[in-house]
Design an enzyme around this catalytic site. Structure first.
Site, PDB file in Angstrom:
ATOM      1  N   ARG A 129       0.821  -1.208   0.000  1.00 58.58           N
ATOM      2  CA  ARG A 129       0.000   0.000   0.000  1.00 58.58           C
ATOM      3  C   ARG A 129       0.860   1.264   0.000  1.00 58.58           C
ATOM      4  NH1 ARG A 129      -0.728   4.821   2.591  1.00 58.58           N
ATOM      5  NH2 ARG A 129      -0.269   3.782   4.577  1.00 58.58           N
ATOM      6  N   HIS A 137       7.102   4.326  12.479  1.00 60.96           N
ATOM      7  CA  HIS A 137       7.072   4.245  11.016  1.00 60.96           C
ATOM      8  C   HIS A 137       8.062   5.290  10.489  1.00 60.96           C
ATOM      9  CE1 HIS A 137       4.446   3.847   7.200  1.00 60.96           C
ATOM     10  NE2 HIS A 137       5.372   4.741   6.891  1.00 60.96           N
ATOM     11  N   CYS A 164       7.175  10.301  -0.274  1.00 65.26           N
ATOM     12  CA  CYS A 164       6.185  11.292   0.136  1.00 65.26           C
ATOM     13  C   CYS A 164       5.965  12.275  -1.015  1.00 65.26           C
ATOM     14  CB  CYS A 164       6.649  12.039   1.388  1.00 65.26           C
ATOM     15  SG  CYS A 164       5.503  13.339   1.900  1.00 65.26           S
TER      16      CYS A 164
END
Length: 364
Positions: free
Chosen positions: A74, A266, A299
């Site tokens: 994902r 994370h 990102c």
């Protein structure tokens, strides 16, 4: 350009922090009576397993077992420009589960308009329905996504908030408070169906627009997610600017308001700090770590921010520390090789590259 300056500023701030305590001396390799021969032998054969207990006082507080949450299918693939076929995603998930990973974030039920890479969420869920031995949480940004996930057979969902107001508006087009209101609705609906909800918080150390993020903001969002019923809250250094000097105060603040066994970390590896941040977190009591096979991810709102910490590198480090993961490193590397070859680029895992080069007929 503004984002780049912000990242540079954050990195300078991180680098200017005081030197580490003199008590944190370099770790010595175990002596011959401590199983070093076995460690080096197994390392050469694609494993860093060292089964002796970490008795060194610096490492005494490490957990015996760390749960790894694999986010590659994902979080790792969502920003890929070329659409990855559903069959490839499914095979990747199967290989990850075969390696021993018990939690694999499968997909996200978001609008295909925003994340076209995951438009096949329902098809992926249909294909993995009968895979045994793992849980497959999915991301759901709102009630519409939650309902679609439930209809597709999801048994576990996740929501994602931010500790940065600017990033929240850029990433999910709403304020922090508005996002929390959405997620209370999702959490309530999940509770009625006895489904667990995981909460993600992005920008827990730094934001590409706002710079450093105060730990108190992270603690506030974490408390809100916990109070609404999130069973686990993952603290994400989205742009990878964190160092232990920033991670420690952030965790100290969050631990005051959320039980530590409900927290996960994370880390992205933009500045090469992910593994040391993970080790620091483990020493503080964290026992759940998110990672992405082959270091996939990134990102979209932070130029230069690289992918998640590679699962292969995390497992290698934990094996060397004597911490159990129940993950077969060699099978994990094969999964990373598989998706890297499909994407047409080398693995971002240093462990995978190093150990693959030792294989017979390796082209590396």
């Amino acid at each position: 350009m503004i984002v780049t300056r912000r990242l540079d500023k954050i990195s300078r701030l991180m680098g200017s922090r005081g030197a580490p305590s003199s008590s944190l001396k370099a770790l010595e390799l175990p002596g011959k009576n401590d199983g070093d021969a076995a460690c080096f032998s197994s390392t050469y054969h694609y494993s860093s397993n060292c089964h002796q207990s970490p008795l060194n006082k610096v490492l005494r507080n490490l957990p015996r077992y760390v749960k790894i949450v694999e986010v590659g299918p994902r979080d790792g693939l969502q920003n890929e420009k070329e659409i990855v076929p559903t069959t490839v995603k499914v095979q990747l998930i199967q290989m990850l589960v075969s390696s021993g990973l018990t939690v694999v974030e499968a997909t996200s039920f978001v609008s295909p308009k925003w994340v076209p890479q995951l438009a096949d969420a329902k098809d992926v869920m249909d294909a993995i329905r009968n895979i045994q031995g793992a849980r497959f949480p999915v991301l759901t940004p709102n009630l519409k996504g939650f309902k679609a996930a439930v209809e597709a057979g999801a048994k576990e969902v996740a929501v994602f908030a931010s500790a940065s107001e600017s990033f929240s508006k850029s990433n999910i087009n709403c304020s922090i408070e508005d996002s929390l209101t959405r997620y209370r609705d999702v959490a309530s609906a999940a509770r009625e169906l006895s489904l667990s909800v995981r909460g993600y918080i992005s920008c827990v150390v730094g934001c590409p627009m706002e710079g450093m993020v105060p730990p108190s903001k992270v603690a506030y969002v974490a408390k809100q997610l916990f109070d609404m019923g999130c069973s686990e809250i993952s603290l994400g250094d989205t742009i990878g600017v964190g160092t232990p000097g920033a991670v420690i105060p952030m965790l100290e603040n969050v631990i005051h308001v959320v039980p530590i066994d409900k927290l996960a970390v994370h880390f992205h590896d933009t500045y090469g700090q992910a593994l040391c941040n993970i080790l620091t977190s483990l020493k503080m009591g964290i026992s759940t770590v998110d990672s992405s096979v082959s270091g996939l991810g990134g990102c979209p709102y932070a130029k230069g921010a690289s992918g998640n910490v590679a699962t292969e590198d995390v497992v290698y480090m934990l094996n060397g520390l004597g911490v159990e993961t129940n993950v077969d490193l060699e099978k994990l590397i094969l999964a990373g090789d598989f998706i890297s070859k499909h994407l047409g680029r080398p693995s971002s895992s240093k462990t995978a590259v190093a150990l693959s080069s030792k294989r017979p007929n390796s082209k590396l």
